[in-house]
Design a protein around this motif. Sequence first.
Motif: not given
Length: 489
Positions: A396-416
């Motif tokens: 949603n609008q509030a968590n868009m930036q956080l979600m993009r950062k988590l997607v970029q980190n992927g499964p290997e880097i925590h938090p991802g």
Amino acid sequence: MKEQFRETDVAKKISHICFGVKSAEQMRQQAHIQIVSKSLYGQDNNHTPLAFGVLDHRMGTSEKDRNCQTCGKNLAECLGHYGYLDLELPCFHVGYFKAVIGILQMICKTCSRILLTAEERKQFLDFLKRPGLAYLQKRGLKKKISDKCRKKTVCLYCGAYNGPVKKCGLLKIFHEKYKTTKKVVDPMVSHFLQSFDTAIEHNKEVESLLGRAQENLNPLVVLNLLRRIPAEDIPLLLMNPEAGKPSDLILTRLLVPPLCIRPSVVSDLKSGTNEDDLTMKLTEIIFLNDVIKKHRITGAKTQMIMEDWDFLQLQCALYINSELSGIPMNMAPKKWTRGFVQRLKGKQGRFRGNLSGKRVDFSGRTVISPDPNLRIDEVAVPVHVAKILTFPEKVNQANMQLMRKLVQNGPEIHPGANFIQQRHTQMKRFLKYGNREKIAQELRFGDIVERHLIDGDIVLFNRQPSLHKLSIMAHILKDGLFHLYGELL
């Protein structure tokens, strides 16, 4: 996601559940077809199930590429339909065998009336009419009625002599009609014993056997006795005539379950199929049925028909409960099979294995240890577990930036994040592969990102075995000790 289905225009409340015994007529009404053929497949090369056989597709389907012939639905949608098969001779139901013996001990073995005086009948019926009788009270009452009936040796209605009824061997009931322990012998018993005087003169061995003279109560005799029990006597047997009559405790007809609960597995190694245990047991029952029918038509010896009847009775018992004890060596099955009882009971059965305990998503198990740095409502989770266990968060609008950062980190880097599910396609994409930068930029409101567990998430923690609600408690996740715990593991 599954949602509970509820009719909006109908408001109903369940008042009670009543368990009963299906009569032969109710089985026929519930079933769609009568099963008569012992063969499973036709003679053609297409492996087509035989009509009116145990695998007839009018009882549903167990194959993905073949629809049900009754409702036309596929494997996922068709619930299955019942069939039925008629037994050539009645058999004892292995589950109700003890109950049948209990009823026979309470009734006259000649006229089927309950062995109580008019005064005792009235007294017990008055007690039964009391509203809200507890289960233990009913059980105690049944024991009282049974004890009174067993003490009576002469029927008050027809004057016939009655002795103790006992189980003898596997699914066999004997009535010791002429057994006497009293010093004063009843005239009827003495008349019976005198009829063997001539036989004793010629064979002295008969005399020692006279005390054990028994009447064999086979299923056919018992069925006729139970059918003749008057309607006013049924409540005194602690039975509800609406839920099931005494005669329904004897098997004259078997329900054939739908194909979906006994699927045929096509074998790759050898041509043909592996059939379910229930299917094979039903074919054996139909085969024995045909053998008895043939022997009765051709006028075979009674001994031969009785042996076939014993086999039929055993197969019907093994169909329901395959863990029977006391099976004679010559009748014991070569291969152990699973009956209905085995499918339901025990740790691997339906109740404990499939209904109470289920394998679920978004759960894991790990080593835990105490830490004074944590608050009482917090719990630390190893980083390895936090990377695998995910939480589906909607973008949603509030968590868009956080979600993009988590997607970029992927499964290997925590938090991802491990997966992303796009709103329109409903397709899950694994973020280990592909261009994560591009996926992150293409994120839209409404997409679901399955992110790693992070600090502040609320998780359910329990200690196996969870025997009551307090075993499962909600805790706040703390990721300050992730790496420490990861190293400990």
